[in-house]
Design an enzyme around this catalytic site. Structure first.
Site, PDB file in Angstrom:
ATOM      1  NE  ARG A 201     -41.063  -1.630 -41.894  1.00 54.58           N
ATOM      2  CZ  ARG A 201     -40.087  -1.745 -42.790  1.00 54.58           C
ATOM      3  NH1 ARG A 201     -38.945  -2.288 -42.439  1.00 54.58           N
ATOM      4  NH2 ARG A 201     -40.251  -1.343 -44.018  1.00 54.58           N
ATOM      5  CG  ASP A 271     -53.388   6.441 -21.289  1.00 53.30           C
ATOM      6  OD1 ASP A 271     -53.817   7.553 -21.678  1.00 53.30           O
ATOM      7  OD2 ASP A 271     -52.936   6.246 -20.151  1.00 53.30           O
ATOM      8  CG  ASP A 275     -53.529  11.576 -18.266  1.00 49.45           C
ATOM      9  OD1 ASP A 275     -52.768  10.586 -18.185  1.00 49.45           O
ATOM     10  OD2 ASP A 275     -54.762  11.481 -18.177  1.00 49.45           O
TER      11      ASP A 275
HETATM   12  C1  LIG Z   1     -56.252  10.208 -16.001  1.00 48.20           C
HETATM   13  O1  LIG Z   1     -55.675  10.590 -14.764  1.00 48.20           O
HETATM   14  C2  LIG Z   1     -55.293  11.972 -14.715  1.00 48.20           C
HETATM   15  C3  LIG Z   1     -54.559  12.220 -13.393  1.00 48.20           C
HETATM   16  O2  LIG Z   1     -55.284  11.682 -12.320  1.00 48.20           O
HETATM   17  C4  LIG Z   1     -56.528  12.846 -14.868  1.00 48.20           C
HETATM   18  O3  LIG Z   1     -56.151  14.194 -14.884  1.00 48.20           O
HETATM   19  C5  LIG Z   1     -57.201  12.503 -16.200  1.00 48.20           C
HETATM   20  O4  LIG Z   1     -58.427  13.214 -16.315  1.00 48.20           O
HETATM   21  C6  LIG Z   1     -57.493  11.024 -16.288  1.00 48.20           C
HETATM   22  N1  LIG Z   1     -57.963  10.736 -17.618  1.00 48.20           N
HETATM   23  C7  LIG Z   1     -59.015   9.960 -17.840  1.00 48.20           C
HETATM   24  C8  LIG Z   1     -59.366   9.750 -19.280  1.00 48.20           C
HETATM   25  O5  LIG Z   1     -59.651   9.447 -16.956  1.00 48.20           O
END
Ligand SMILES: *[C@@H]1O[C@H](CO)[C@@H](O)[C@H](O)[C@H]1NC(C)=O
Ligand SMILES: *[C@@H]1O[C@H](CO)[C@@H](O)[C@H](O)[C@H]1NC(C)=O
Ligand SMILES: *[C@@H]1O[C@H](CO)[C@@H](O)[C@H](O)[C@H]1NC(C)=O
Length: 361
Positions: A201, A271, A275
């Protein structure tokens, strides 16, 4: 001659649109006038009731409420608002005003403006069927720069509610049912809010909705129409959904969006990799809803709209009651872990935040 020029200039400077709730108000609740034209009443004590209390101040209509004290007001029972009220939390000195321990209720009332108020029910309220803010069957309500945490039933209950806006607010860490906002009837506007660590929600929109530049972090389900909801339209623009430790299915950013829903979805991001970096990608596939090629509301195109990436920066810096306090800082820091921190809570005491989880004002 001069007179005609003056009239012309005045006409050009005065837009023909009706007055807004406040400078910068947006969306369906922006028609609220609150206590404008009424009496200004100052809250002079943090006591729950009696002379100078907030409870006394909100007991009559046509009032603009200001504060000469700051800190938490601990409620023993729900705080019931009157119609035609403005509550300006930003008038409080220091770190501002917070409410804990019970529901703030605008149930059945009309024409209410609330700004810069923290509404944090928590387990101090033995009534688990109440919410942090309840505007069931109310109309013409705008919440702006509010911080709504530790709601037990919902953070915001808006069932049977007409013409509402929730903008620039933090709606986070619901306990009990762990729900954000439940809206039925509408229309509703959710603009530039931060939603953190809820089961579902965020909102549940059984109404025609504008949902623009919101940021949702560590959800189990985020934007939901409810699959028995009926036929509704949704403008979902420039929002960022960020998964966290409690997210099991990233695609539940959009949940129960059935074929009865008509959706304009544009510029939304997801996202989903937890990570520690904000580096998601475009995500506008909204379940089995009917896709609209333009917004259902003409107003959605005229609202100032950021990109999803810009919305994250803006919302993390500006949302919630101002000045930002300890609990909101904690909430924002969890989001800034971009996937690694955050959990769904059952009690404010589990957060580790001071003052039993409420933070110190
Ligand atoms: C996002 O950033 C992280 C750290 O720099 C990296 O390890 C990761 O591969 C990135 N992910 C994408 C989807 O770009
Ligand atoms: C809701 O807002 C519309 C204008 O946007 C207005 O015509 C209508 O009367 C409002 N509804 C209520 C219950 O005030
Ligand atoms: C995540 O939480 C841990 C443990 O509470 C803390 O040490 C760390 O600083 C947090 N990380 C971020 C980015 O807030």
């Amino acid at each position: 001659m001069y007179f005609s020029i003056a009239v012309l200039v005045t006409a050009l400077l005065s837009p023909t649109v009706s007055a807004l709730a406040f400078d910068g108000a947006v969306g369906f609740g922006s028609i609220a006038t609150g206590g404008t034209g009424g009496t200004t009443v100052t809250v002079t004590t943090l006591a729950d009731s009696g002379t100078g209390s907030l409870r006394d101040a909100v007991s009559q209509s046509n009032r603009i409420i200001e504060f000469s004290v700051s800190g938490y007001i601990v409620l023993d029972s729900a705080l019931s608002l009157s119609s035609h009220l403005t509550i300006n939390g930003q008038t409080a000195p220091g770190n501002g005003i917070g409410i804990m321990g019970a529901e703030v209720s605008a149930s059945g009332k009309t024409n209410i403006i609330i700004r810069n108020l923290r509404m944090r029910q928590g387990t101090l309220d033995s009534d688990t069927g109440h919410s942090a803010f309840n505007m069931g069957k109310a109309s013409n309500v705008i919440l702006d720069h509010c911080s709504i945490e530790y709601g037990q039933w919902d953070s915001i209950d808006a069932v049977g509610t007409v013409n509402i806006t929730v903008s620039n607010s933090i709606i986070a860490l619901p306990i009990g049912q762990q729900f954000g906002a439940h809206v039925e009837t509408g229309p509703s506007t959710f603009y530039r809010n931060l939603w953190v660590s809820a089961h579902n929600r965020q909102p549940l929109s059984k109404d025609d909705t504008q949902y623009i530049n919101n940021v949702v972090y560590n959800y189990q389900a985020a934007y939901t129409s409810g699959n028995t909801a009926g036929y509704f339209s949704h403008d979902i623009i420039g929002n960022y959904f960020i998964t966290g430790p409690s997210t099991s299915t990233a695609k539940d950013a959009f949940y129960q969006m059935d074929a009865q829903q008509s959706v304009y979805a544009s510029g939304n991001y997801l996202d989903d990799n937890e990570d520690g970096e904000l580096n998601g990608s475009s995500y506008n596939s909204v379940g089995s809803a009917t896709v609209l090629s333009e917004p259902w509301s003409s107003d959605s195109s005229s609202l100032a709209t950021l990109s999803a990436v810009e919305a994250v920066a803006y919302v993390l810096a500006n949302s919630g009651a101002l000045p930002r306090d300890e609990l909101d800082t904690f909430v924002v820091s969890q989001v800034k872990s971009y996937g690694t921190n955050g959990t769904l809570y059952k009690s404010q005491t589990s957060t580790g935040v001071s003052n039993g989880g409420y933070g110190t004002l």
